[in-house]
Motif scaffolding. Structure first.
Motif, PDB file in Angstrom:
ATOM      1  N   ALA A 206      20.354   4.269  -5.281  1.00 43.94           N
ATOM      2  CA  ALA A 206      19.188   3.385  -5.382  1.00 43.94           C
ATOM      3  C   ALA A 206      18.382   3.346  -4.085  1.00 43.94           C
ATOM      4  N   ALA A 207      19.012   3.743  -2.974  1.00 35.37           N
ATOM      5  CA  ALA A 207      18.384   3.583  -1.648  1.00 35.37           C
ATOM      6  C   ALA A 207      16.975   4.184  -1.539  1.00 35.37           C
ATOM      7  N   PRO A 208      16.731   5.390  -2.072  1.00 34.37           N
ATOM      8  CA  PRO A 208      15.394   5.965  -1.878  1.00 34.37           C
ATOM      9  C   PRO A 208      14.263   5.136  -2.494  1.00 34.37           C
ATOM     10  N   VAL A 209      14.554   4.305  -3.474  1.00 37.28           N
ATOM     11  CA  VAL A 209      13.461   3.522  -4.081  1.00 37.28           C
ATOM     12  C   VAL A 209      13.503   2.043  -3.670  1.00 37.28           C
ATOM     13  N   ARG A 210      14.395   1.739  -2.746  1.00 37.99           N
ATOM     14  CA  ARG A 210      14.567   0.340  -2.326  1.00 37.99           C
ATOM     15  C   ARG A 210      13.276  -0.341  -1.920  1.00 37.99           C
TER      16      ARG A 210
ATOM     17  N   THR B 213       6.579  -0.679 -10.334  1.00 35.51           N
ATOM     18  CA  THR B 213       5.446  -0.601 -11.271  1.00 35.51           C
ATOM     19  C   THR B 213       6.041  -0.491 -12.668  1.00 35.51           C
ATOM     20  N   GLU B 214       5.251  -0.775 -13.657  1.00 30.44           N
ATOM     21  CA  GLU B 214       5.791  -0.820 -15.020  1.00 30.44           C
ATOM     22  C   GLU B 214       6.482   0.496 -15.389  1.00 30.44           C
ATOM     23  N   ALA B 215       7.678   0.384 -15.932  1.00 28.84           N
ATOM     24  CA  ALA B 215       8.420   1.586 -16.308  1.00 28.84           C
ATOM     25  C   ALA B 215       7.903   2.091 -17.652  1.00 28.84           C
TER      26      ALA B 215
ATOM     27  N   LYS C  77      16.261  11.964 -11.108  1.00 25.42           N
ATOM     28  CA  LYS C  77      15.442  12.635 -10.087  1.00 25.42           C
ATOM     29  C   LYS C  77      14.063  12.930 -10.685  1.00 25.42           C
ATOM     30  N   LYS C  78      13.150  13.296  -9.821  1.00 28.46           N
ATOM     31  CA  LYS C  78      11.792  13.691 -10.240  1.00 28.46           C
ATOM     32  C   LYS C  78      11.194  12.654 -11.181  1.00 28.46           C
ATOM     33  N   ILE C  79      11.212  11.447 -10.711  1.00 27.85           N
ATOM     34  CA  ILE C  79      10.674  10.367 -11.523  1.00 27.85           C
ATOM     35  C   ILE C  79       9.855   9.460 -10.617  1.00 27.85           C
ATOM     36  N   ASP C  80       8.846   8.832 -11.150  1.00 29.79           N
ATOM     37  CA  ASP C  80       8.003   7.965 -10.332  1.00 29.79           C
ATOM     38  C   ASP C  80       8.863   6.882  -9.658  1.00 29.79           C
ATOM     39  N   ALA C  81       8.728   6.783  -8.335  1.00 31.12           N
ATOM     40  CA  ALA C  81       9.622   5.898  -7.573  1.00 31.12           C
ATOM     41  C   ALA C  81       9.411   4.426  -7.939  1.00 31.12           C
ATOM     42  N   GLY C  82       8.163   4.029  -8.130  1.00 34.92           N
ATOM     43  CA  GLY C  82       7.884   2.628  -8.458  1.00 34.92           C
ATOM     44  C   GLY C  82       8.468   2.254  -9.825  1.00 34.92           C
ATOM     45  N   GLN C  83       8.371   3.196 -10.761  1.00 39.71           N
ATOM     46  CA  GLN C  83       8.916   2.944 -12.106  1.00 39.71           C
ATOM     47  C   GLN C  83      10.441   2.874 -12.057  1.00 39.71           C
ATOM     48  N   LYS C  84      11.008   3.775 -11.257  1.00 45.42           N
ATOM     49  CA  LYS C  84      12.471   3.765 -11.147  1.00 45.42           C
ATOM     50  C   LYS C  84      12.924   2.453 -10.498  1.00 45.42           C
ATOM     51  N   ALA C  85      12.201   2.019  -9.474  1.00 42.02           N
ATOM     52  CA  ALA C  85      12.548   0.750  -8.808  1.00 42.02           C
ATOM     53  C   ALA C  85      12.489  -0.399  -9.817  1.00 42.02           C
ATOM     54  N   ALA C  86      11.477  -0.382 -10.677  1.00 45.52           N
ATOM     55  CA  ALA C  86      11.340  -1.466 -11.660  1.00 45.52           C
ATOM     56  C   ALA C  86      12.507  -1.455 -12.645  1.00 45.52           C
ATOM     57  N   ALA C  87      12.875  -0.257 -13.093  1.00 50.46           N
ATOM     58  CA  ALA C  87      13.975  -0.168 -14.072  1.00 50.46           C
ATOM     59  C   ALA C  87      15.287  -0.614 -13.440  1.00 50.46           C
ATOM     60  N   LEU C  88      15.535  -0.162 -12.211  1.00 48.17           N
ATOM     61  CA  LEU C  88      16.789  -0.559 -11.550  1.00 48.17           C
ATOM     62  C   LEU C  88      16.814  -2.065 -11.316  1.00 48.17           C
ATOM     63  N   ALA C  89      15.665  -2.613 -10.922  1.00 48.71           N
ATOM     64  CA  ALA C  89      15.611  -4.067 -10.674  1.00 48.71           C
ATOM     65  C   ALA C  89      15.888  -4.839 -11.960  1.00 48.71           C
ATOM     66  N   ALA C  90      15.334  -4.351 -13.074  1.00 50.67           N
ATOM     67  CA  ALA C  90      15.531  -5.065 -14.347  1.00 50.67           C
ATOM     68  C   ALA C  90      17.012  -5.051 -14.749  1.00 50.67           C
ATOM     69  N   MET C  91      17.651  -3.893 -14.585  1.00 49.57           N
ATOM     70  CA  MET C  91      19.073  -3.811 -14.965  1.00 49.57           C
ATOM     71  C   MET C  91      19.938  -4.613 -13.993  1.00 49.57           C
ATOM     72  N   ASP C  92      19.591  -4.513 -12.705  1.00 42.84           N
ATOM     73  CA  ASP C  92      20.426  -5.200 -11.721  1.00 42.84           C
ATOM     74  C   ASP C  92      20.273  -6.716 -11.804  1.00 42.84           C
ATOM     75  N   ALA C  93      19.132  -7.169 -12.302  1.00 41.79           N
ATOM     76  CA  ALA C  93      18.976  -8.624 -12.472  1.00 41.79           C
ATOM     77  C   ALA C  93      20.026  -9.146 -13.451  1.00 41.79           C
TER      78      ALA C  93
END
Ligand code: AMP
Ligand code: ZN
Length: 495
Positions: free
Chosen positions: A356-360, A365-367, A403-419
């Motif tokens: 998760a570190a690279p998108v921390r 942004t909306e996934a 990999k090879k995925i929009d970083a903002g979208q990935k950050a949003a998805a990880l945040a939603a799951m981690d919540a």
């Protein structure tokens, strides 16, 4: 951020012994954001006569996961966890001594004059520290049993005539006065036969104290006046009173460990039925987590070094590794504790944090990427399927590894799951997970300095010096990890 979750939330109700779709008591007004659907949850809290063991904490990781899931599904959550500082006897089946009075008496025998209130305060704070360490969200209310004694007396008065009888020891609830007493329990027949029944005059073995009179000639540190004499409330009464006071009647979900399914919760239900003059159990759903088991016997609070969250930390394990260990099992399955298992959970957590570190630091942004929306839908399906955290974890890992995925979208998805899972993936750094064991003879700066000298020695091809420095670190409890794929140069050697 993410789309409104689409799967209906199914939860296992111990009362009906089946999976049920969660239907809130207070559904709100559809389309009115000011009146969202609500979820009101009560969790039986700790008895604060000693530190909680990690098995107790599994019950709160479960309740927290349930609460987080309800929030994720769009419900406005009101969660109550009580603190039992009076009334819980050493035997759930209405026998023995009050756990807190006993703890105070034991200290007095050792010459320590500790007021019972100070014991309760100390262990309440220790419990709260564990709650924080395990990233369990603060409930809306921590209800302290001793704050509700007048309300308990008022409740007892309403049921005394029709449902209770008085004995020398206090006021007892007659379990035959309500319909289907004990239908929640699985072992009610055996229980009835094998229950210790030390109280003279009890009409039925399962009858229990609503109010316990202080025996003549004795004084308790905690006692109150009541129509049934000076004394203290029964443990079961507390939860009926506090849940109704803070969540209304009926409310949505009552939680606890499976031991509560046998005695404590059937007794709460009986009181609720008596008080409401109905067959309503008081909560629509009763949910129970299975036990954490430990074959070494270290979970017993009477064993010297028992398994507490602080012991895990002292041995060099980050507490969130234990949270992840709990999530790896379904809450209704037994979970066996082992240090190896905890170590494996820590490694899994490290991998997640690193992925998760690279998108921390990305702005979420909306996934909308199909791969992410598919994963989020599967995640929703897993959590909606009676909180299937083992599957949800693998989906989180899949998202983190993408990999090879929009970083903002990935950050949003990880945040939603981690919540929902509460592993703090986007705020924890890899180095935060490295906890120095209490017994480590060496500080972090010194470790880094020794490693730097070792690096110089290796660069100069002085392997004897390099090995000697490595041995020095091993002797101090530090494992040197050359070429570790997770990027750690060293880690505490905890075992
Ligand atoms: P107590 O402080 O004894 O009332 O227990 C607090 C909570 O921990 C209750 O919900 C118990 O059912 C639960 N519990 C007790 N032992 C375990 C265990 N080994 N594993 C999981 N939950 C437990
Ligand atoms: Zn309770």
């Amino acid at each position: 951020m993410t789309e409104a979750p689409a799967f209906p939330l199914k939860l296992f109700n111990s009362l009906t012994r089946s999976l049920e779709i969660f239907e809130p008591v207070h559904p709100g007004v559809p389309g009115d954001p000011a009146r969202p659907p609500e979820a009101r949850v009560y969790s039986c809290g700790p008895t604060v006569y000693n530190y909680p063991h990690i098995g107790n904490m599994r019950a709160y990781v479960f309740a927290d996961t349930l609460g987080r899931t309800l929030s994720y599904k769009g419900y406005k959550l009101t969660h109550v966890i009580n603190i039992t500082d009076v009334g819980h006897l050493t035997d759930d089946a209405d026998a023995g001594e009050d756990k807190l009075e006993k703890a105070a008496a034991e200290r007095a025998r050792k010459g320590e004059k500790t007021a019972i209130w100070d014991i309760a305060k100390h262990y309440t704070e220790a419990y709260w520290a564990d709650v924080k360490a395990l990233n369990i969200r603060q409930p809306a209310h921590w209800s302290i049993a001793t704050d509700y004694v007048p309300a308990m007396i008022a409740f007892a008065k309403t049921i005394a005539d029709k449902h209770c009888y008085e004995l020398e020891g206090g006021l007892y609830f007659d379990t035959t006065t309500v319909a289907h007493y004990g239908s929640l329990a699985r072992s009610v027949v055996d229980e009835g036969e094998s229950r210790i029944d030390p109280v003279d005059g009890k009409r039925h073995p399962a009858d229990f104290a609503i109010w316990r009179k202080t025996p003549a000639g004795e004084t308790r540190q905690m006692e109150w006046d009541s129509p049934w004499g000076r004394g203290a409330p029964g443990w079961h009464l507390e939860c009926s009173v506090m849940s109704e006071a803070l969540l209304g009647f009926p409310f949505d979900i009552h939680t606890g460990g499976i031991d509560h399914r046998e005695i404590h919760h059937p007794n709460e239900i009986a009181q609720n039925q008596a008080h409401s003059c109905s067959t309503d159990s008081g909560a629509r759903m009763w949910m129970h987590n299975n036990f954490l088991v430990d074959r070494s016997g270290k979970m017993s609070k009477s064993s010297g070094e028992f398994l507490r969250v602080q012991l895990l930390i002292d041995k060099g394990y980050h507490p969130l590794a234990y949270r992840l260990m709990c999530l790896q099992a379904h809450y209704r399955s037994e979970l066996e504790f082992s240090w190896d298992g905890l170590g494996a959970a820590l490694t899994r957590l490290k991998r997640l944090v690193m992925a998760a570190a690279p998108v921390r630091d990305e702005e979420p942004t909306e996934a909308t990427d199909r791969r992410l929306t598919d994963l989020l839908a599967k995640f929703d399906a897993a959590m909606s399927d009676d909180l299937n955290t083992p599957v949800a974890l693998t989906l989180l890992e899949e998202a983190a590894a993408m990999k090879k995925i929009d970083a903002g979208q990935k950050a949003a998805a990880l945040a939603a799951m981690d919540a929902v899972l509460g592993l703090d993936l986007l705020t924890t750094a890899r180095a935060d997970l490295r906890v120095r064991p209490k017994t480590a003879a060496i500080g972090e700066d010194e470790i880094e300095a020794t490693l730097a000298r070792r690096k110089d020695a290796r660069a100069a091809k002085d392997f004897a010096a390099s090995d000697a420095l490595r041995d020095e670190l091993i002797a101090a409890g530090v494992e040197v990890m050359d070429g570790d794929p997770l990027g750690w140069d060293w880690q505490p050697d905890a075992n």
